[in-house]
Design an enzyme around this catalytic site. Sequence first.
Site, PDB file in Angstrom:
ATOM      1  N   ARG A 121      44.436  41.843  40.659  1.00 17.17           N
ATOM      2  CA  ARG A 121      44.979  42.015  39.317  1.00 17.17           C
ATOM      3  C   ARG A 121      44.868  43.486  38.966  1.00 17.17           C
ATOM      4  O   ARG A 121      43.778  44.023  38.806  1.00 17.17           O
ATOM      5  CB  ARG A 121      44.225  41.169  38.291  1.00 17.17           C
ATOM      6  CG  ARG A 121      44.887  41.184  36.908  1.00 17.17           C
ATOM      7  CD  ARG A 121      44.195  40.201  35.973  1.00 17.17           C
ATOM      8  NE  ARG A 121      44.897  40.113  34.696  1.00 17.17           N
ATOM      9  CZ  ARG A 121      44.648  40.891  33.645  1.00 17.17           C
ATOM     10  NH1 ARG A 121      43.702  41.828  33.732  1.00 17.17           N
ATOM     11  NH2 ARG A 121      45.328  40.749  32.520  1.00 17.17           N
ATOM     12  N   GLY A 122      46.013  44.146  38.853  1.00 16.50           N
ATOM     13  CA  GLY A 122      46.046  45.589  38.721  1.00 16.50           C
ATOM     14  C   GLY A 122      45.239  46.138  37.562  1.00 16.50           C
ATOM     15  O   GLY A 122      44.570  47.161  37.687  1.00 16.50           O
ATOM     16  N   GLU A 123      45.275  45.461  36.422  1.00 22.45           N
ATOM     17  CA  GLU A 123      44.571  45.962  35.243  1.00 22.45           C
ATOM     18  C   GLU A 123      43.066  46.016  35.457  1.00 22.45           C
ATOM     19  O   GLU A 123      42.375  46.820  34.840  1.00 22.45           O
ATOM     20  CB  GLU A 123      44.892  45.088  34.029  1.00 22.45           C
ATOM     21  CG  GLU A 123      46.349  45.159  33.589  1.00 22.45           C
ATOM     22  CD  GLU A 123      46.619  44.241  32.404  1.00 22.45           C
ATOM     23  OE1 GLU A 123      45.684  44.004  31.610  1.00 22.45           O
ATOM     24  OE2 GLU A 123      47.748  43.743  32.283  1.00 22.45           O
ATOM     25  N   ASP A 124      42.554  45.151  36.332  1.00 24.07           N
ATOM     26  CA  ASP A 124      41.108  45.100  36.579  1.00 24.07           C
ATOM     27  C   ASP A 124      40.641  46.123  37.598  1.00 24.07           C
ATOM     28  O   ASP A 124      39.547  46.679  37.464  1.00 24.07           O
ATOM     29  CB  ASP A 124      40.702  43.706  37.073  1.00 24.07           C
ATOM     30  CG  ASP A 124      40.826  42.640  36.000  1.00 24.07           C
ATOM     31  OD1 ASP A 124      41.081  43.000  34.842  1.00 24.07           O
ATOM     32  OD2 ASP A 124      40.671  41.452  36.339  1.00 24.07           O
ATOM     33  N   THR A 125      41.445  46.353  38.635  1.00 25.81           N
ATOM     34  CA  THR A 125      40.907  47.066  39.801  1.00 25.81           C
ATOM     35  C   THR A 125      41.788  48.164  40.378  1.00 25.81           C
ATOM     36  O   THR A 125      41.352  48.879  41.281  1.00 25.81           O
ATOM     37  CB  THR A 125      40.630  46.056  40.938  1.00 25.81           C
ATOM     38  OG1 THR A 125      41.857  45.386  41.287  1.00 25.81           O
ATOM     39  CG2 THR A 125      39.597  45.020  40.519  1.00 25.81           C
ATOM     40  N   ARG A 126      43.031  48.317  39.905  1.00 27.08           N
ATOM     41  CA  ARG A 126      43.964  49.235  40.566  1.00 27.08           C
ATOM     42  C   ARG A 126      43.411  50.652  40.663  1.00 27.08           C
ATOM     43  O   ARG A 126      43.508  51.309  41.713  1.00 27.08           O
ATOM     44  CB  ARG A 126      45.304  49.257  39.847  1.00 27.08           C
ATOM     45  CG  ARG A 126      46.318  50.218  40.517  1.00 27.08           C
ATOM     46  CD  ARG A 126      47.599  50.360  39.724  1.00 27.08           C
ATOM     47  NE  ARG A 126      48.404  49.160  39.750  1.00 27.08           N
ATOM     48  CZ  ARG A 126      48.602  48.376  38.703  1.00 27.08           C
ATOM     49  NH1 ARG A 126      48.015  48.655  37.549  1.00 27.08           N
ATOM     50  NH2 ARG A 126      49.363  47.304  38.798  1.00 27.08           N
ATOM     51  N   GLU A 154      50.008  33.964  44.642  1.00 19.76           N
ATOM     52  CA  GLU A 154      49.732  34.678  45.884  1.00 19.76           C
ATOM     53  C   GLU A 154      48.606  33.994  46.652  1.00 19.76           C
ATOM     54  O   GLU A 154      48.674  33.816  47.873  1.00 19.76           O
ATOM     55  CB  GLU A 154      49.342  36.130  45.591  1.00 19.76           C
ATOM     56  CG  GLU A 154      50.473  36.990  45.081  1.00 19.76           C
ATOM     57  CD  GLU A 154      49.999  38.360  44.633  1.00 19.76           C
ATOM     58  OE1 GLU A 154      50.814  39.097  44.056  1.00 19.76           O
ATOM     59  OE2 GLU A 154      48.814  38.692  44.845  1.00 19.76           O
TER      60      GLU A 154
END
Length: 307
Positions: free
Chosen positions: A25-30, A82
């Site tokens: 999840r991009g908002e958490d870890t990108r 996914e």
Amino acid sequence: MASSSSSTAAHVLPQQKYDVFLSFRGEDTRCTFISHLYAALKGKKNPCSTCLVALLTAIEQSKISVIIVSEHYGDSRWCLDELKETYGQGVIPVFYETDPTDVRKQERSYAIAFAELEKRFKDHMDKFHTWRDVLTRAANVSGYSSQNRRHENELVETIVEDILSKLNRKLSCSTKGLVGMENHIQQLELLLCIPAQDVCFRTVGIWGMGGCGKTTLADVVFHLNSSKFHACVFLANVTEESEKHGMYHLRIEFLRKLLKDRHISIDSPSIGSSYVIDRLSRTTVLVVLDDVSDLSQLEFLLGEQVL
């Protein structure tokens, strides 16, 4: 290496095959963990270019999927989809700043996320229950947790080593049809002191008549072990290329690959220049020179000090 963060971004390896699919999840870890993990994987000689591809194709063509299960991973139905598609594939779950028990039982942030999903998909409860099932199943797979690590770089290093180990085992399976190959690989690795010990350098030659499998053996050992070194070069057809273009040209190409610098040009008769030595200081290097017919070729390419 393919990666996704609810959008469909993928990094293509040769022949449209992927080593690793990253689901996160991009908002958490990108901008934190994923950026470090991606850089580490790319640094392990996974050549990649960026393009858009179909998500399902990216997952299907990936050898391993790494699922970064963060606090709000369950908020994204794209991430859950996914995860569903990776079922039956080699999966490495990473629990980043979240408790695996919360994921397994859908508690805390996951309880909130699934309560919202249940409302949104009340007319598609089969999909909702599938998400619950795959998330529970993923949490039951042996993986990694950031809660057990003091430093993030240690977690990244451990995950990368596990990925490379799994990929190498997959590659080694392709040698089963080659009679006697596994024994030769083990012997050659022992001669090369792999895994690395306190050895300044080690030179091993494979001698034999043409067509007996020397290049095949060297190629397999190179690809099984290249990830364990900082720099690697497989220089093919040394004799043929030197006859076509000359040894100076071949040495420049060799150094460009070794130093990962396409602009380097060294006209000095000696390879042991301070520039090269400084660039390679504290660096582990694996070099394969294929089709060498004369000792002078080795001396010119590697320098007399390593022979």
